[in-house]
Scaffold this motif. Sequence first.
Motif, PDB file in Angstrom:
ATOM      1  N   UNK A  12       0.813  -1.210   0.000  1.00 24.30           N
ATOM      2  CA  UNK A  12       0.000   0.000   0.000  1.00 24.30           C
ATOM      3  C   UNK A  12       0.847   1.261   0.000  1.00 24.30           C
ATOM      4  N   UNK A  13       1.919   1.264   0.768  1.00 26.11           N
ATOM      5  CA  UNK A  13       2.814   2.421   0.804  1.00 26.11           C
ATOM      6  C   UNK A  13       3.471   2.625  -0.565  1.00 26.11           C
ATOM      7  N   UNK A  14       3.898   1.528  -1.189  1.00 29.30           N
ATOM      8  CA  UNK A  14       4.511   1.633  -2.510  1.00 29.30           C
ATOM      9  C   UNK A  14       3.532   2.219  -3.525  1.00 29.30           C
ATOM     10  N   UNK A  15       2.299   1.723  -3.547  1.00 27.15           N
ATOM     11  CA  UNK A  15       1.293   2.219  -4.489  1.00 27.15           C
ATOM     12  C   UNK A  15       0.971   3.685  -4.198  1.00 27.15           C
ATOM     13  N   UNK A  16       0.883   4.050  -2.922  1.00 24.72           N
ATOM     14  CA  UNK A  16       0.580   5.438  -2.562  1.00 24.72           C
ATOM     15  C   UNK A  16       1.706   6.384  -2.987  1.00 24.72           C
ATOM     16  N   UNK A  17       2.954   5.980  -2.781  1.00 20.43           N
ATOM     17  CA  UNK A  17       4.085   6.822  -3.191  1.00 20.43           C
ATOM     18  C   UNK A  17       4.130   6.949  -4.713  1.00 20.43           C
ATOM     19  N   UNK A  18       3.888   5.852  -5.414  1.00 17.18           N
ATOM     20  CA  UNK A  18       3.855   5.898  -6.873  1.00 17.18           C
ATOM     21  C   UNK A  18       2.715   6.803  -7.345  1.00 17.18           C
ATOM     22  N   UNK A  19       1.566   6.710  -6.702  1.00 16.50           N
ATOM     23  CA  UNK A  19       0.441   7.573  -7.051  1.00 16.50           C
ATOM     24  C   UNK A  19       0.737   9.033  -6.796  1.00 16.50           C
ATOM     25  N   UNK A  20       1.413   9.318  -5.688  1.00 17.82           N
ATOM     26  CA  UNK A  20       1.793  10.702  -5.389  1.00 17.82           C
ATOM     27  C   UNK A  20       2.759  11.235  -6.444  1.00 17.82           C
ATOM     28  N   UNK A  21       3.705  10.406  -6.862  1.00 19.22           N
ATOM     29  CA  UNK A  21       4.640  10.806  -7.911  1.00 19.22           C
ATOM     30  C   UNK A  21       3.903  11.112  -9.210  1.00 19.22           C
ATOM     31  N   UNK A  22       2.977  10.239  -9.608  1.00 23.97           N
ATOM     32  CA  UNK A  22       2.203  10.466 -10.827  1.00 23.97           C
ATOM     33  C   UNK A  22       1.353  11.714 -10.709  1.00 23.97           C
ATOM     34  N   UNK A  23       0.755  11.919  -9.545  1.00 25.69           N
ATOM     35  CA  UNK A  23      -0.080  13.101  -9.335  1.00 25.69           C
ATOM     36  C   UNK A  23       0.735  14.381  -9.452  1.00 25.69           C
ATOM     37  N   UNK A  24       1.900  14.410  -8.818  1.00 25.23           N
ATOM     38  CA  UNK A  24       2.753  15.594  -8.886  1.00 25.23           C
ATOM     39  C   UNK A  24       3.263  15.844 -10.300  1.00 25.23           C
ATOM     40  N   UNK A  25       3.604  14.784 -11.011  1.00 26.63           N
ATOM     41  CA  UNK A  25       4.050  14.948 -12.394  1.00 26.63           C
ATOM     42  C   UNK A  25       2.891  15.359 -13.298  1.00 26.63           C
ATOM     43  N   UNK A  26       1.722  14.798 -13.073  1.00 28.78           N
ATOM     44  CA  UNK A  26       0.569  15.113 -13.897  1.00 28.78           C
ATOM     45  C   UNK A  26       0.070  16.538 -13.725  1.00 28.78           C
ATOM     46  N   UNK A  27       0.256  17.092 -12.524  1.00 31.67           N
ATOM     47  CA  UNK A  27      -0.160  18.473 -12.294  1.00 31.67           C
ATOM     48  C   UNK A  27       0.923  19.470 -12.693  1.00 31.67           C
ATOM     49  N   UNK A  28       2.108  18.988 -12.997  1.00 36.50           N
ATOM     50  CA  UNK A  28       3.187  19.871 -13.426  1.00 36.50           C
ATOM     51  C   UNK A  28       4.023  20.411 -12.277  1.00 36.50           C
ATOM     52  N   UNK A  29       3.779  19.949 -11.051  1.00 36.57           N
ATOM     53  CA  UNK A  29       4.551  20.414  -9.894  1.00 36.57           C
ATOM     54  C   UNK A  29       5.954  19.819  -9.910  1.00 36.57           C
ATOM     55  N   UNK A  30       6.057  18.557 -10.321  1.00 38.66           N
ATOM     56  CA  UNK A  30       7.335  17.852 -10.340  1.00 38.66           C
ATOM     57  C   UNK A  30       7.658  17.489 -11.785  1.00 38.66           C
ATOM     58  N   UNK A  31       8.881  17.772 -12.195  1.00 39.51           N
ATOM     59  CA  UNK A  31       9.319  17.425 -13.545  1.00 39.51           C
ATOM     60  C   UNK A  31      10.546  16.531 -13.445  1.00 39.51           C
ATOM     61  N   UNK A  32      10.492  15.409 -14.138  1.00 34.86           N
ATOM     62  CA  UNK A  32      11.610  14.470 -14.159  1.00 34.86           C
ATOM     63  C   UNK A  32      11.873  14.049 -15.588  1.00 34.86           C
TER      64      UNK A  32
END
Length: 76
Positions: A12-32
């Motif tokens: 669950x922690x892994x999925x939540x962290x992955x989801x947070x990463x996708x959310x931040x990238x999808x909103x444009x807050x985080x760029x990688x």
Amino acid sequence: MNAKGVVGTLLGVFVAILGLLWLLQGTGILRMRPILCIANCEEVVGPSPTWAAAGAVALIIGAIVVAVSVRHSRTP
């Protein structure tokens, strides 16, 4: 906490962290930049509502899995 609870919590922690990463990238807050490209990989330019929505869903599912795992592992 039994082994089943630990595995559920870690998953669950892994999925939540992955989801947070996708959310931040999808909103444009985080760029990688792409890390491991096999084909012609390019960086996503600008926000992506699809990835933001997928990240929000994954974050919620991961949080639910953690909550259920912790609750069931504490119940005798």
